[in-house]
Design an enzyme around this catalytic site. Structure first.
Site, short mmCIF file in Angstrom:
data_model
loop_
_atom_site.label_atom_id
_atom_site.label_comp_id
_atom_site.label_asym_id
_atom_site.label_seq_id
_atom_site.Cartn_x
_atom_site.Cartn_y
_atom_site.Cartn_z
N ASN A 260 0.85 -1.18 0.00
CA ASN A 260 0.00 0.00 0.00
C ASN A 260 0.89 1.24 0.00
OD1 ASN A 260 -2.42 -1.52 0.19
ND2 ASN A 260 -2.13 -1.74 2.39
N HIS B 22 6.70 -1.58 3.59
CA HIS B 22 6.47 -2.97 3.97
C HIS B 22 5.69 -3.69 2.89
CE1 HIS B 22 3.22 -0.49 5.65
NE2 HIS B 22 2.41 -1.51 5.44
N HIS C 285 3.14 -6.81 2.40
CA HIS C 285 2.27 -7.78 3.05
C HIS C 285 2.40 -9.09 2.27
CE1 HIS C 285 -0.33 -4.80 5.28
NE2 HIS C 285 0.13 -4.00 4.34
P1 5GP Z 1 -0.56 -0.66 5.78
O1 5GP Z 1 -2.02 -0.34 5.90
O2 5GP Z 1 0.30 0.51 6.18
O3 5GP Z 1 -0.19 -1.24 4.44
O4 5GP Z 1 -0.31 -1.85 6.77
C1 5GP Z 1 0.11 -1.66 8.09
C2 5GP Z 1 -0.05 -3.00 8.78
O5 5GP Z 1 0.67 -2.96 9.99
C3 5GP Z 1 -1.51 -3.33 9.13
O6 5GP Z 1 -1.89 -4.55 8.49
C4 5GP Z 1 -1.49 -3.45 10.65
O7 5GP Z 1 -2.32 -4.49 11.14
C5 5GP Z 1 -0.02 -3.70 10.95
N1 5GP Z 1 0.42 -3.20 12.23
C6 5GP Z 1 0.14 -1.98 12.76
N2 5GP Z 1 0.73 -1.83 13.96
C7 5GP Z 1 1.39 -3.00 14.21
C8 5GP Z 1 2.20 -3.45 15.30
O8 5GP Z 1 2.44 -2.76 16.29
N3 5GP Z 1 2.72 -4.71 15.20
C9 5GP Z 1 2.48 -5.50 14.11
N4 5GP Z 1 3.03 -6.73 14.12
N5 5GP Z 1 1.74 -5.11 13.05
C10 5GP Z 1 1.20 -3.86 13.10
#
Ligand code: 5GP
Ligand code: ZN
Length: 112
Positions: A86, A99, A101
């Protein structure tokens, strides 16, 4: 000191369920998994997202891309998986540290 959540996870300052790490990347389980297997692959270097990549990151990106297949096999995803990056607010990015996924397992919903 960096205020970035994933930098703190990479540094071990915030705990995470790590499944792999080396000198360039850390891989850990998403805290709110959207599939049976939901890993996040991050570079140790702080990069906010895809838009910050420069030619100097080419080796790092190649390393990350080539890591996905063995990680998927290790997680039992021989029959397939999904990778998502994303980018930016309108792309659904919530954590501004690059990151990937890696999702897989039963009941992966359709995406198109
Ligand atoms: P994004 O929406 O930025 O692509 O994804 C961020 C991801 O980070 C989300 O899927 C969320 O669940 C995960 N995430 C957010 N905070 C933490 C955390 O403190 N630890 C872990 N392991 N994952 C996190
Ligand atoms: Zn960071």
């Amino acid at each position: 000191m960096s205020d970035c959540l994933f930098c703190k996870i990479a540094a071990g300052e915030i705990p995470a369920d790590r499944v792999y790490e080396d000198d360039q990347v850390v891989v850990f389980r998403d805290i709110n998994p959207k599939a049976e297997v939901h890993l996040l692959i991050i570079p140790r270097e702080h990069l906010a997202g895809l838009n910050e990549l420069e030619s100097g990151h080419d080796a790092l990106i190649a390393h990350i891309m080539r890591l996905i297949q063995p990680l998927a096999v290790e997680q039992g995803l021989e029959s397939g998986y999904r990778t998502i990056i994303n980018t930016g607010k309108d792309g659904g990015q919530e954590v501004f540290h690059l990151h990937i996924h890696l999702l897989g397992g039963r009941d992966l919903p359709g995406f198109s």
